[in-house]
Design a protein around this motif. Sequence first.
Motif, PDB file in Angstrom:
ATOM      1  N   THR A  43       0.987  -1.157   0.168  1.00 16.29           N
ATOM      2  CA  THR A  43      -0.125   0.018   0.038  1.00 16.29           C
ATOM      3  C   THR A  43       0.768   1.218   0.082  1.00 16.29           C
ATOM      4  O   THR A  43       0.510   2.222  -0.604  1.00 16.29           O
ATOM      5  N   LEU A  46       2.497   1.745  -3.583  1.00 21.48           N
ATOM      6  CA  LEU A  46       1.176   2.151  -4.521  1.00 21.48           C
ATOM      7  C   LEU A  46       0.719   3.643  -4.196  1.00 21.48           C
ATOM      8  O   LEU A  46       0.782   4.524  -5.175  1.00 21.48           O
ATOM      9  N   ALA A  47       0.927   4.062  -2.894  1.00 19.38           N
ATOM     10  CA  ALA A  47       0.485   5.745  -2.653  1.00 19.38           C
ATOM     11  C   ALA A  47       1.607   6.344  -2.827  1.00 19.38           C
ATOM     12  O   ALA A  47       1.583   7.305  -3.515  1.00 19.38           O
ATOM     13  N   MET A  49       3.935   5.691  -5.617  1.00 19.13           N
ATOM     14  CA  MET A  49       3.528   5.795  -6.983  1.00 19.13           C
ATOM     15  C   MET A  49       2.637   6.751  -7.356  1.00 19.13           C
ATOM     16  O   MET A  49       2.936   7.360  -8.534  1.00 19.13           O
ATOM     17  N   SER A  50       1.296   6.751  -6.700  1.00 19.24           N
ATOM     18  CA  SER A  50       0.377   7.776  -7.369  1.00 19.24           C
ATOM     19  C   SER A  50       0.945   9.026  -7.111  1.00 19.24           C
ATOM     20  O   SER A  50       0.353   9.904  -7.931  1.00 19.24           O
ATOM     21  N   THR A  51       1.556   9.568  -5.947  1.00 19.81           N
ATOM     22  CA  THR A  51       1.985  10.849  -6.097  1.00 19.81           C
ATOM     23  C   THR A  51       3.128  11.434  -6.846  1.00 19.81           C
ATOM     24  O   THR A  51       3.116  12.379  -7.011  1.00 19.81           O
ATOM     25  N   MET A  53       3.069   9.949 -10.071  1.00 23.01           N
ATOM     26  CA  MET A  53       2.934   9.264 -11.427  1.00 23.01           C
ATOM     27  C   MET A  53       3.446  10.155 -12.660  1.00 23.01           C
ATOM     28  O   MET A  53       4.082   9.514 -13.630  1.00 23.01           O
TER      29      MET A  53
END
Length: 265
Positions: A43, A46-47, A49-51, A53
């Motif tokens: 998690t 993924l968190a 990576m999203s910030t 992107m």
Amino acid sequence: MSAVRRLVHDHWKVVATFAAIFVVWEAAVLLLGVKPYILPKPTTVLAQMSTRMPTIVDGALATLQPMLAGYVLAVAVGVLLALLVAFWQGFRDTLYPVIVFLQIVPKIAVAPLFLIWFGYGLLPKVLLVFLLSFFPIVVSAVTAFRSVDPDILDLARATGAGPGRIFWKVQLPHALPTLFTGFKVAAALSATGALVAEFVASDRGLGYLLVGYSNNMDTPMAFATILVVSLMGLALYGAVEAIERVAIPWHVSRRSAEPELSGNP
């Protein structure tokens, strides 16, 4: 059966397996109190990576260019060399040993030389992807073209077919299943080749980002970069497999799967 249902039917076990791995990974990190810089939670990966992107996407696009170009070049050159080796004894005696020797040479050792010869840019990365990818293609293609039953070739000649017609109607269809095996192995290796090339011969791309994240002990982003590279390799592998389904629907591996896919006993 609809395309979506068929896709879910084909791959739900794979999805469930990866989901279970991520759950175990998450729980193990939490229960054991592992520090994020050693092993981050999925998690957290993924968190993070999203910030970031936009950076990941830009790096992925930079990596995708040498990955695809090197792979396509490997397919073209590999099949051509395989034809020469398979059908001409002189090339088999002289060219094939050289190809085997080139495969033995460590590719990571060649990468700095490409940097000296060609500088930074697309070309050295394409060449390294090519070197990693083309050997499986050559080996599988040589095996494919030389494994046709001589009795079948004699029967084709007895019908009056010339060499060209025999190749297109007998040898090439017979070789396609083994050819696609080499293509898929090379597709998986192409992502690795692009990443390794960017370790030493690039100032952008996912490999370049991975080195920076590792040096800064930004382990979540290092994992995120590895995940994206793996998905790119998987996507190329899937694309080759989709082409294989269209090119050789008659092959036994495809026909044997039909009852299972259709739900018939």
